[in-house]
Design a protein around this motif. Structure first.
Motif, PDB file in Angstrom:
ATOM      1  N   LEU A   1      22.335  -6.308  30.349  1.00  0.00           N
ATOM      2  CA  LEU A   1      21.450  -7.360  29.845  1.00  0.00           C
ATOM      3  C   LEU A   1      21.796  -8.686  30.514  1.00  0.00           C
ATOM      4  CD1 LEU A   1      21.814  -6.528  26.035  1.00  0.00           C
ATOM      5  CD2 LEU A   1      19.848  -5.954  27.460  1.00  0.00           C
ATOM      6  N   SER A   2      20.786  -9.508  30.766  1.00  0.00           N
ATOM      7  CA  SER A   2      21.059 -10.827  31.337  1.00  0.00           C
ATOM      8  C   SER A   2      19.911 -11.781  31.053  1.00  0.00           C
ATOM      9  CB  SER A   2      21.288 -10.729  32.853  1.00  0.00           C
ATOM     10  OG  SER A   2      20.086 -10.386  33.516  1.00  0.00           O
ATOM     11  N   ALA A   3      20.260 -13.054  30.998  1.00  0.00           N
ATOM     12  CA  ALA A   3      19.269 -14.126  30.850  1.00  0.00           C
ATOM     13  C   ALA A   3      19.760 -15.300  31.681  1.00  0.00           C
ATOM     14  CB  ALA A   3      19.117 -14.532  29.390  1.00  0.00           C
ATOM     15  N   ASP A   4      18.894 -15.839  32.537  1.00  0.00           N
ATOM     16  CA  ASP A   4      19.305 -16.880  33.473  1.00  0.00           C
ATOM     17  C   ASP A   4      18.333 -18.053  33.496  1.00  0.00           C
ATOM     18  OD1 ASP A   4      21.656 -15.627  35.017  1.00  0.00           O
ATOM     19  OD2 ASP A   4      20.110 -14.071  35.129  1.00  0.00           O
ATOM     20  N   ILE A   5      18.897 -19.226  33.705  1.00  0.00           N
ATOM     21  CA  ILE A   5      18.110 -20.422  33.983  1.00  0.00           C
ATOM     22  C   ILE A   5      18.454 -20.835  35.410  1.00  0.00           C
ATOM     23  CG2 ILE A   5      17.687 -22.836  33.383  1.00  0.00           C
ATOM     24  CD1 ILE A   5      18.567 -22.186  30.545  1.00  0.00           C
ATOM     25  N   THR A   6      17.445 -20.928  36.269  1.00  0.00           N
ATOM     26  CA  THR A   6      17.685 -21.236  37.678  1.00  0.00           C
ATOM     27  C   THR A   6      16.871 -22.437  38.150  1.00  0.00           C
ATOM     28  OG1 THR A   6      15.955 -19.693  38.404  1.00  0.00           O
ATOM     29  CG2 THR A   6      18.197 -18.832  38.224  1.00  0.00           C
ATOM     30  N   TYR A   7      17.477 -23.175  39.050  1.00  0.00           N
ATOM     31  CA  TYR A   7      16.794 -24.283  39.712  1.00  0.00           C
ATOM     32  C   TYR A   7      16.993 -24.099  41.210  1.00  0.00           C
ATOM     33  CZ  TYR A   7      15.997 -28.899  41.710  1.00  0.00           C
ATOM     34  OH  TYR A   7      15.551 -29.924  42.503  1.00  0.00           O
ATOM     35  N   SER A   8      15.907 -24.140  41.967  1.00  0.00           N
ATOM     36  CA  SER A   8      16.028 -23.945  43.405  1.00  0.00           C
ATOM     37  C   SER A   8      15.217 -24.973  44.179  1.00  0.00           C
ATOM     38  CB  SER A   8      15.572 -22.533  43.801  1.00  0.00           C
ATOM     39  OG  SER A   8      14.209 -22.338  43.482  1.00  0.00           O
ATOM     40  N   LYS A   9      15.715 -25.297  45.352  1.00  0.00           N
ATOM     41  CA  LYS A   9      15.042 -26.224  46.260  1.00  0.00           C
ATOM     42  C   LYS A   9      14.917 -25.543  47.611  1.00  0.00           C
ATOM     43  CE  LYS A   9      15.374 -30.885  48.222  1.00  0.00           C
ATOM     44  NZ  LYS A   9      16.180 -32.131  48.262  1.00  0.00           N
ATOM     45  N   THR A  10      13.699 -25.458  48.123  1.00  0.00           N
ATOM     46  CA  THR A  10      13.436 -24.735  49.362  1.00  0.00           C
ATOM     47  C   THR A  10      12.762 -25.633  50.390  1.00  0.00           C
ATOM     48  OG1 THR A  10      13.141 -22.666  48.115  1.00  0.00           O
ATOM     49  CG2 THR A  10      12.311 -22.717  50.377  1.00  0.00           C
ATOM     50  N   GLU A  11      13.228 -25.538  51.641  1.00  0.00           N
ATOM     51  CA  GLU A  11      12.612 -26.250  52.758  1.00  0.00           C
ATOM     52  C   GLU A  11      12.031 -25.231  53.730  1.00  0.00           C
ATOM     53  OE1 GLU A  11      15.456 -28.799  54.554  1.00  0.00           O
ATOM     54  OE2 GLU A  11      15.649 -30.113  52.798  1.00  0.00           O
ATOM     55  N   GLN A  12      10.806 -25.475  54.178  1.00  0.00           N
ATOM     56  CA  GLN A  12      10.117 -24.562  55.088  1.00  0.00           C
ATOM     57  C   GLN A  12       9.775 -25.263  56.394  1.00  0.00           C
ATOM     58  OE1 GLN A  12       6.619 -22.578  53.491  1.00  0.00           O
ATOM     59  NE2 GLN A  12       5.646 -22.564  55.501  1.00  0.00           N
ATOM     60  N   ASN A  13      10.077 -24.602  57.521  1.00  0.00           N
ATOM     61  CA  ASN A  13       9.723 -25.094  58.849  1.00  0.00           C
ATOM     62  C   ASN A  13       8.898 -24.026  59.561  1.00  0.00           C
ATOM     63  OD1 ASN A  13      11.189 -27.655  58.901  1.00  0.00           O
ATOM     64  ND2 ASN A  13      13.039 -26.394  58.876  1.00  0.00           N
ATOM     65  N   GLU A  14       7.759 -24.414  60.062  1.00  0.00           N
ATOM     66  CA  GLU A  14       6.871 -23.463  60.728  1.00  0.00           C
ATOM     67  C   GLU A  14       6.542 -23.965  62.129  1.00  0.00           C
ATOM     68  OE1 GLU A  14       2.343 -22.318  59.960  1.00  0.00           O
ATOM     69  OE2 GLU A  14       3.691 -21.562  58.383  1.00  0.00           O
ATOM     70  N   VAL A  15       6.765 -23.102  63.130  1.00  0.00           N
ATOM     71  CA  VAL A  15       6.489 -23.437  64.531  1.00  0.00           C
ATOM     72  C   VAL A  15       5.502 -22.415  65.072  1.00  0.00           C
ATOM     73  CG1 VAL A  15       7.467 -23.838  66.821  1.00  0.00           C
ATOM     74  CG2 VAL A  15       8.829 -24.337  64.781  1.00  0.00           C
ATOM     75  N   ASN A  16       4.334 -22.860  65.539  1.00  0.00           N
ATOM     76  CA  ASN A  16       3.352 -21.923  66.074  1.00  0.00           C
ATOM     77  C   ASN A  16       3.447 -21.844  67.590  1.00  0.00           C
ATOM     78  OD1 ASN A  16       2.116 -24.227  67.044  1.00  0.00           O
ATOM     79  ND2 ASN A  16       0.466 -24.225  65.536  1.00  0.00           N
ATOM     80  N   PHE A  17       2.510 -21.133  68.224  1.00  0.00           N
ATOM     81  CA  PHE A  17       2.590 -20.825  69.652  1.00  0.00           C
ATOM     82  C   PHE A  17       2.559 -22.065  70.534  1.00  0.00           C
ATOM     83  CE2 PHE A  17      -1.844 -21.137  68.674  1.00  0.00           C
ATOM     84  CZ  PHE A  17      -2.455 -21.622  69.822  1.00  0.00           C
ATOM     85  N   ASN A  18       1.960 -23.175  70.082  1.00  0.00           N
ATOM     86  CA  ASN A  18       1.919 -24.389  70.906  1.00  0.00           C
ATOM     87  C   ASN A  18       2.964 -25.417  70.470  1.00  0.00           C
ATOM     88  OD1 ASN A  18       0.887 -25.251  68.529  1.00  0.00           O
ATOM     89  ND2 ASN A  18      -1.137 -25.827  69.299  1.00  0.00           N
TER      90      ASN A  18
END
Length: 212
Positions: A165-182
């Motif tokens: 059994l488990s119960a969790d409180i989570t906080y997350s911070k995400t950074e996204q970088n996207e590079v296309n063909f040009n």
């Protein structure tokens, strides 16, 4: 005869105590999990490989009460569309925990506890179709939670433990970088806050302890 019976009773009593949950005991735990799933339909193939490793240390600061530290590493790789797309996630983390044990039958114990942890994750995704595109994510996640399960003190030196059994409180911070063909770069950032729980046997996991 009475003396022999007394010695036998004491020996049996000692064997049922479980030994390992006494004050001053050290516990080193480790776990390895590796899975591979592959699905092929016509000319389409999807392959997922997942590997995770855990190393921990615990100390019984008093009978039936343990504090511990766990370090984790995970790697998940997803290859699909005939190797034209790749998605890889790596994670590193650790948590501090407290567990209290309650005797059930002989060397079988139930436990309940709490933990606080941190996980860093990095994800890279590549697409080699008509236009090459690379997307990367980095995340920082903080969590506090409560959990419980069953522990079997197999002998004085070994124990097996499962979390039920488990119960969790989570906080997350995400950074996204996207590079296309040009080489056009897109950056974004977002955060999330989540409260989750796992019911009986939904979050089954195992640990092996070496005790000394």
């Amino acid at each position: 005869m009475k003396k022999q019976l007394l010695v036998t009773a004491m020996a049996v009593g000692i064997s049922l105590c479980g030994f390992a949950q006494t004050k001053g005991t050290n516990a080193v735990s480790f776990g390895v999990n590796s899975t591979t799933n592959k699905v092929t339909v016509n000319n389409y193939e999807n392959k997922v490989k997942n590997n995770s490793f855990t190393l921990g240390y615990g100390y019984f600061f008093k009978d039936n009460n343990k504090i511990g530290l766990d370090l984790t590493y995970g790697r998940n790789k997803n290859t699909y569309n005939n190797n034209m797309n790749n998605d890889e996630l790596k994670s590193y983390g650790g948590n501090l925990s407290y567990q209290r044990y309650f005797p059930l039958v002989k060397t079988l114990f139930a436990y309940a506890g709490g933990k606080a942890g941190y996980t860093y994750g990095k994800n890279n995704s590549q697409s080699f179709t008509t236009s090459t595109q690379t997307t990367s994510y980095t995340s920082n996640q903080y969590a506090v939670g409560a959990y419980g399960g069953i522990t079997w003190f197999v002998s004085k030196r070994f124990a097996l433990e499962t979390s039920l059994l488990s119960a969790d409180i989570t906080y997350s911070k995400t950074e996204q970088n996207e590079v296309n063909f040009n080489s056009y770069v897109t950056k974004s950032e977002y955060t999330s806050f989540n409260l989750s729980s796992q019911g009986f046997i939904n979050n089954l996991g195992f640990k092996i302890y070496i005790l000394f």
